[in-house]
Design a protein around this motif. Structure first.
Motif, PDB file in Angstrom:
ATOM      1  N   ALA A 152      -9.316  -7.144   2.629  1.00 12.80           N
ATOM      2  CA  ALA A 152      -9.455  -7.637   4.149  1.00 12.80           C
ATOM      3  C   ALA A 152      -8.289  -7.192   4.820  1.00 12.80           C
ATOM      4  CB  ALA A 152      -9.538  -9.317   4.055  1.00 12.80           C
ATOM      5  N   SER A 153      -7.042  -7.374   4.351  1.00 12.64           N
ATOM      6  CA  SER A 153      -5.956  -6.973   5.217  1.00 12.64           C
ATOM      7  C   SER A 153      -5.223  -5.704   4.742  1.00 12.64           C
ATOM      8  CB  SER A 153      -4.796  -8.086   5.169  1.00 12.64           C
ATOM      9  OG  SER A 153      -4.450  -8.067   3.845  1.00 12.64           O
ATOM     10  N   SER A 154      -6.301  -4.448   4.933  1.00 15.57           N
ATOM     11  CA  SER A 154      -5.598  -3.238   4.475  1.00 15.57           C
ATOM     12  C   SER A 154      -4.521  -2.736   5.419  1.00 15.57           C
ATOM     13  CB  SER A 154      -6.855  -2.304   4.579  1.00 15.57           C
ATOM     14  OG  SER A 154      -7.675  -2.453   3.727  1.00 15.57           O
ATOM     15  N   PRO A 155      -3.789  -1.669   5.023  1.00 14.19           N
ATOM     16  CA  PRO A 155      -2.678  -1.087   5.723  1.00 14.19           C
ATOM     17  C   PRO A 155      -3.250  -0.555   7.159  1.00 14.19           C
ATOM     18  CG  PRO A 155      -2.595  -0.537   3.564  1.00 14.19           C
ATOM     19  CD  PRO A 155      -3.947  -1.190   3.667  1.00 14.19           C
ATOM     20  N   VAL A 156      -2.425  -0.844   8.223  1.00 17.77           N
ATOM     21  CA  VAL A 156      -2.753  -0.475   9.486  1.00 17.77           C
ATOM     22  C   VAL A 156      -3.165   1.009   9.498  1.00 17.77           C
ATOM     23  CG1 VAL A 156      -1.967  -0.170  11.830  1.00 17.77           C
ATOM     24  CG2 VAL A 156      -1.339  -2.342  10.532  1.00 17.77           C
ATOM     25  N   ASP A 157      -2.462   1.730   8.734  1.00 14.89           N
ATOM     26  CA  ASP A 157      -2.568   3.353   9.257  1.00 14.89           C
ATOM     27  C   ASP A 157      -4.069   3.572   8.415  1.00 14.89           C
ATOM     28  OD1 ASP A 157      -1.793   3.377   6.477  1.00 14.89           O
ATOM     29  OD2 ASP A 157       0.286   4.548   6.944  1.00 14.89           O
ATOM     30  N   LEU A 158      -4.360   2.829   7.208  1.00 13.43           N
ATOM     31  CA  LEU A 158      -5.595   3.088   6.593  1.00 13.43           C
ATOM     32  C   LEU A 158      -6.915   2.829   7.407  1.00 13.43           C
ATOM     33  CD1 LEU A 158      -7.090   4.156   4.214  1.00 13.43           C
ATOM     34  CD2 LEU A 158      -6.707   1.842   3.097  1.00 13.43           C
ATOM     35  N   MET A 159      -6.471   1.693   8.241  1.00 12.33           N
ATOM     36  CA  MET A 159      -7.745   1.253   9.290  1.00 12.33           C
ATOM     37  C   MET A 159      -7.648   2.192  10.287  1.00 12.33           C
ATOM     38  SD  MET A 159      -8.719  -1.592   7.902  1.00 12.33           S
ATOM     39  CE  MET A 159      -9.941  -1.823   9.287  1.00 12.33           C
TER      40      MET A 159
ATOM     41  N   LYS B 189       0.322  -0.037  -0.666  1.00 13.67           N
ATOM     42  CA  LYS B 189       1.427   0.463   0.324  1.00 13.67           C
ATOM     43  C   LYS B 189       0.174   1.244   1.124  1.00 13.67           C
ATOM     44  CE  LYS B 189       4.850   1.551  -2.911  1.00 13.67           C
ATOM     45  NZ  LYS B 189       5.816   2.350  -3.737  1.00 13.67           N
ATOM     46  N   SER B 190       0.859   1.657   2.332  1.00 10.98           N
ATOM     47  CA  SER B 190       0.275   2.145   3.182  1.00 10.98           C
ATOM     48  C   SER B 190       0.136   3.755   3.015  1.00 10.98           C
ATOM     49  CB  SER B 190       1.036   2.433   4.800  1.00 10.98           C
ATOM     50  OG  SER B 190       2.652   2.928   4.703  1.00 10.98           O
ATOM     51  N   ILE B 191      -0.603   4.600   3.793  1.00 10.59           N
ATOM     52  CA  ILE B 191      -0.572   5.868   3.787  1.00 10.59           C
ATOM     53  C   ILE B 191       0.610   6.707   3.917  1.00 10.59           C
ATOM     54  CG2 ILE B 191      -1.555   8.037   4.720  1.00 10.59           C
ATOM     55  CD1 ILE B 191      -3.982   6.404   5.607  1.00 10.59           C
ATOM     56  N   THR B 192       1.473   5.826   4.928  1.00 16.23           N
ATOM     57  CA  THR B 192       2.937   6.536   5.200  1.00 16.23           C
ATOM     58  C   THR B 192       3.690   6.431   4.248  1.00 16.23           C
ATOM     59  OG1 THR B 192       2.276   5.736   7.713  1.00 16.23           O
ATOM     60  CG2 THR B 192       4.686   6.207   6.943  1.00 16.23           C
TER      61      THR B 192
ATOM     62  N   ASN C  95      -6.507   5.238  -6.203  1.00 14.65           N
ATOM     63  CA  ASN C  95      -5.512   4.410  -6.646  1.00 14.65           C
ATOM     64  C   ASN C  95      -4.464   4.229  -5.543  1.00 14.65           C
ATOM     65  OD1 ASN C  95      -6.875   3.546  -9.014  1.00 14.65           O
ATOM     66  ND2 ASN C  95      -5.820   5.524 -10.057  1.00 14.65           N
ATOM     67  N   SER C  96      -4.739   4.581  -4.406  1.00 11.58           N
ATOM     68  CA  SER C  96      -3.832   4.636  -3.243  1.00 11.58           C
ATOM     69  C   SER C  96      -4.515   4.917  -2.015  1.00 11.58           C
ATOM     70  CB  SER C  96      -2.628   5.493  -3.577  1.00 11.58           C
ATOM     71  OG  SER C  96      -3.150   7.154  -3.236  1.00 11.58           O
ATOM     72  N   SER C  97      -3.647   4.450  -0.980  1.00 12.92           N
ATOM     73  CA  SER C  97      -4.066   4.848   0.258  1.00 12.92           C
ATOM     74  C   SER C  97      -4.075   6.094   0.756  1.00 12.92           C
ATOM     75  CB  SER C  97      -3.147   3.978   1.552  1.00 12.92           C
ATOM     76  OG  SER C  97      -3.156   2.505   1.323  1.00 12.92           O
ATOM     77  N   LEU C  98      -3.329   6.894   0.204  1.00 16.09           N
ATOM     78  CA  LEU C  98      -3.086   8.413   0.288  1.00 16.09           C
ATOM     79  C   LEU C  98      -4.270   8.914  -0.420  1.00 16.09           C
ATOM     80  CD1 LEU C  98      -1.790  10.569   1.556  1.00 16.09           C
ATOM     81  CD2 LEU C  98      -0.321  10.777  -0.527  1.00 16.09           C
ATOM     82  N   GLY C  99      -4.709   8.539  -1.312  1.00 19.13           N
ATOM     83  CA  GLY C  99      -6.075   8.897  -2.140  1.00 19.13           C
ATOM     84  C   GLY C  99      -7.094   8.523  -1.198  1.00 19.13           C
ATOM     85  N   LEU C 100      -7.120   7.440  -0.733  1.00 23.72           N
ATOM     86  CA  LEU C 100      -8.515   7.102   0.052  1.00 23.72           C
ATOM     87  C   LEU C 100      -8.424   8.031   1.251  1.00 23.72           C
ATOM     88  CD1 LEU C 100      -8.230   3.017  -0.288  1.00 23.72           C
ATOM     89  CD2 LEU C 100      -9.998   4.562  -1.288  1.00 23.72           C
ATOM     90  N   PHE C 101      -7.268   8.279   1.667  1.00 29.54           N
ATOM     91  CA  PHE C 101      -6.982   9.125   3.052  1.00 29.54           C
ATOM     92  C   PHE C 101      -7.754  10.453   2.905  1.00 29.54           C
ATOM     93  CE2 PHE C 101      -4.647  11.712   5.996  1.00 29.54           C
ATOM     94  CZ  PHE C 101      -5.399  11.730   6.973  1.00 29.54           C
ATOM     95  N   ARG C 102      -7.374  11.035   1.789  1.00 30.12           N
ATOM     96  CA  ARG C 102      -7.773  12.392   1.416  1.00 30.12           C
ATOM     97  C   ARG C 102      -9.289  12.480   1.078  1.00 30.12           C
ATOM     98  NH1 ARG C 102      -3.375  14.580   3.408  1.00 30.12           N
ATOM     99  NH2 ARG C 102      -1.655  14.102   2.064  1.00 30.12           N
TER     100      ARG C 102
END
Lengths: 570, 570
Positions: free
Chosen positions: A49-56, A112-115, A145-152
């Motif tokens: 629900a409250s994901s990091p802003v940069d992921l949103m 953690k955020s992508i950043t 396992n990370s916001s960065l992984g989701l971003f990729r």
């Protein structure tokens, strides 16, 4: 008389073969042959629900790309042949982002955020993801396992789809991908000193970098020609050394660039090149710079060209920091400390290429300083470099230097130092033998400026020193572990394309960089030894997509060839 | 003790030398050292009450450039040193356009438009003008005998001014210029077949061309890869042969381009390349094209590369018009006649380069057609070419062909035909010896695509066939009359830079072309033998001005060098 099977074979041979339009190629991918279309209400569901802003934000951008890329398949007919299959296709309504089993519910709450992920220590980053797109229209799942992984994974997802007549579709469902990078450092270097690049050009470049999963912008922010960075406490350097009042990067600009990069999975490795490539500091601190006046580039006191050229002069203007003068050492260390405060990366480069010994040999102030302590230039350089690096370490930065510091100048570097190999790809083995981690940035594979002719004004027949032009094909065949033993191969952090900007500006930033620089992005994500023939159609797709997204990637071939994979091979 | 004179000398040596920022350099120019600023109400007065509309438009554009160029002098300090002189300067309120004494009052009443002048026979055009800018603030006067001459003078006038702090000024008044071109044909060739260029890109290119007084866009509109021109009566060719429904030039598009060009002093020489470079016509007329299917590029029937390559294949796809088939000859002549109706120029090119003999030798239909009339291929080519040229002459067009038609293929050309020399600049003398007028378009001097690497997909080590990159310096040293006797030199109509677009698109059209192509614009306007050192500062000025006007010209040097003329010479 044909059997159904032989008719099937004929049909397969006659239809253009689908090209999965991903760049870089994932580590493992399996695809089917079922058509699937995106719902007009297609939505991406965040992992919590409250994901990091940069992921949103990344989710929003991905949804926008899915709507607006409108990439028609690069085949004759541009996908018209898919119409029937797509018309009857199942509809995919959502992509669900999930955190992998490695993340505990508690940890997930503090995701953690992508950043944050993008700025972590290189070796600690987790960019892995998996993506499952069923053929039956049930929700697709992206897991990491990370916001960065989701971003990729989102980046991959945005490239999977073609467009035809208003419909966004694939004809290769189901799709299953497991992916992670071969190397953590996948970069692009931009020189903003030879010519200035306004912030919007850098932001656009960061976008393009993120689309090919690059992880690092190496920002060669200053050089002998200009110093555009406003450093608090050192404002006089940019006031006197920037090309104009508006050709500067203010601390707020830097913050914007750093934030924009971070939210796109990109770390910024800034470089202040020292003690060479620093002539312009003489504009504000003439007493700190040797040779800036006394030995101008290639001209003697009477204005005649020096014959032969003084050795080690690389290009105009000459001039470098008086490395043996204590006041200069202190000044430069404080400058680095202040610069370190502007950039959140764990890395920072002190430069260190092309130090001109002849300059110091002919500089009375440097000779006096050396004599006062009985030091050689090498000893002074050693002190200078290690003072800078200690200043960086006290700000929790790992120092990065160009290869000469380790291989040529006899400087004793702490073995945490990261080396940039640039003079020749052949030198990587020497760096590895000394046990240092390094980044491939070799002029013979990755310099984007090569082959565009001599930029010295009156040279009629000259060519660029590193000609010929480095084609994407050439860069793509680079092997990061060539000539390295198994334990040495572990020292490879990755690599990058580089743009030195003697003849570049915002006018050709995109066109000289893209899609060529994507070649190294794939080499260092997917690993070496990929197939050139199957790469080109994917690279065409990427280039067309970049143009649609506002980055002026050039065409690598006539469109006739792009529509007919293999027809324009040699 | 210094005499006033020696102080004066010192001051002159210390101040950055003004650079008159014109490109191309006028035939004669004299300048003073008085500062003069443009009135904020500065206005350009047309030569008569009812001047041609396109001349009035050119006046408006010039006034707009004067306001918006905002080019600060490319010196250290960007013209801040001029502030005192400019603050006390006289103010210029107007530029008066006048028709020269050669034009009678009656003729003046029917003054032709720029457009009409630009489309007149090459040798009949009058582009001369004179420009007087007094130092005392009294009206400047631009005088010419034609609208086209006035337009060239306006172009010069717009380049004379620098900007600082809101003031538009010169520090070189009074200025007196007498100018006319060395050659009437000063061109740029754009290939819109390998990759497509939307109309706005062509219009922007026409603007840039007009700023350097180019007179001709050579529009290589079709080739083997695509045929984007909609020709009334032959719509099937573009329907099947354009890259997409939107990648076409409609007759209305052509009219817009032709009008836009004409009003900027530019004639459009369109080329339909025949009988080679025409494979794509097979998409609509398979029966008219040899080798398009039977001998694809470098691949045999089993899909394996042919070793050695068939001779004379230039690039994929293969295929060329069946020149010996009467129906093809008639079809192509009617096509040329229809194309001639779309373009008002007195010139039209039938192409004629790289005709592949092996293709015809292996084409049963062509062999049958030759046998039916007892013709050789050379005889058939002769008939084909002269039929096309006769069709053009009946539409009042002078035919233009690539050099092989005259030098290599044994075609008997009428001596009104204009030859394009492209294979080598050395071939100009052979063309001249045969008594034909010709245009310099040599690959060894003017091909903008050279040096950007091999575009065939899987060639790792390849370079472009015409490498290295042709620098502006190299092009600038071209001598149009080298190796020509005096009477042969009269056959030189001019010359041009050329952009073949295997690896170009709108993404790099500006950056690959500008400011490099300005080098030939000056060679063919000002004449050969100009000084390279003094050219570069003017070329920097031009490039910066182009960027401000919306054309993405690249930087030729670091800005540090641009601000310090001569400091980055070799």
């Amino acid at each position: 008389m044909y059997s159904p099977r032989s008719i099937g074979v004929l049909l397969i041979a006659a239809l253009p073969r689908p090209v999965m339009c991903l760049w870089p190629q994932p580590q493992t991918i399996s695809t089917g042959s079922v058509a699937l279309r995106l719902s007009t209400n297609f939505a991406i569901q965040p992992p919590m629900a409250s994901s990091p802003v940069d992921l949103m934000d990344a989710i929003s951008r991905t949804e926008s790309f899915l709507k607006n890329d409108k990439l028609e398949r690069l085949v004759v007919g541009r996908g018209a042949a898919d119409a029937d299959a797509v018309a009857g296709a199942r509809v995919l309504s959502s992509l669900r982002l999930e955190l992998g089993g490695d993340i505990s519910p508690t940890a997930a709450l503090s995701l953690k955020s992508i950043t944050d992920d993008a700025r972590a220590l290189l070796e600690s980053r987790n960019e892995a993801y998996s993506l499952q797109i069923p053929a039956d229209g049930s929700a697709a799942v992206l897991r990491a396992n990370s916001s960065l992984g989701l971003f990729r994974g989102l980046t991959t997802f945005s490239q999977l789809w073609y467009w035809a007549g208003g419909v966004v579709y694939t004809i290769e469902a189901p799709i299953s991908i497991n992916d992670s990078p071969a190397y953590p450092y996948r970069g692009f270097m931009l020189d903003t000193a030879r010519n200035f690049f306004p912030v919007p050009d850098i932001l656009r470049t960061l976008d393009a970098m993120s689309w090919v999963k690059m992880s690092t912008l190496h920002w060669h922010i200053s050089d002998s020609q200009s110093f555009p960075l406003e450093v608090p406490g050192f404002m006089e350097i940019s006031e006197k050394g920037a090309y104009s009042k508006s050709s500067v990067y203010t601390p707020i600009d830097v913050q914007n660039v750093v934030d924009y990069a971070g939210s796109r999975g990109i770390d910024i490795l800034v470089e202040i090149d020292t003690p060479g490539h620093s002539s312009i500091i003489s504009a504000s601190h003439p007493e700190f710079v040797a040779c800036a006046v006394a030995s101008p580039w290639a001209v003697n006191a009477a204005g005649n060209p020096l014959q032969p050229r003084p050795t080690l002069l690389s290009e105009p203007p000459s001039g470098q920091l008086r490395l043996a003068t204590p006041a200069v050492v202190n000044f430069t260390a404080e400058l680095f400390s202040a610069v370190a405060g502007l950039f959140p990366s764990t890395m920072l480069s002190t430069g260190g290429d092309e130090v001109n010994n002849a300059c110091y040999a002919n500089d009375p102030e440097t000779q006096a300083a050396l004599n006062a302590t009985g030091q050689t230039v090498t000893q002074a350089l050693n002190t200078f470099v290690n003072t800078m690096h200690d200043a960086l370490r006290s700000r929790n930065k790992t120092p990065v230097v160009w290869e000469e510091m380790l291989l040529d100048y006899g400087v004793t570097l702490n073995n945490d130092t990261i080396i940039m190999v640039w003079i020749s790809s052949q030198n990587a083995a020497s760096v590895a033998q000394k046990g240092f981690r390094f980044i491939h940035a070799a002029s013979d594979y990755f310099y984007l400026d090569c082959g565009a002719g001599e930029w010295l004004g009156n040279d009629v027949s000259g060519n660029s020193w590193c000609a010929p032009f480095k084609t994407w094909q050439h860069s793509y065949t680079f092997n990061p572990t060539e000539n390295l033993a198994e334990d040495e191969a572990k020292l490879v952090l990755g690599g990058q394309h580089l743009l030195w900007t003697e003849q570049s500006s915002p006018a050709n930033l995109d066109s000289i960089t893209w899609p060529r620089a994507a070649a190294s992005a794939e080499v260092f994500w997917s690993g070496a030894g990929r197939d050139l023939d199957s790469a080109l159609p994917r690279l065409h797709d990427l280039g067309y997509r970049m143009v649609q997204r506002g980055v002026q990637a050039i065409k690598l071939q006539p469109e006739w060839c792009a529509l007919r994979p293999g027809a324009c091979d040699d």
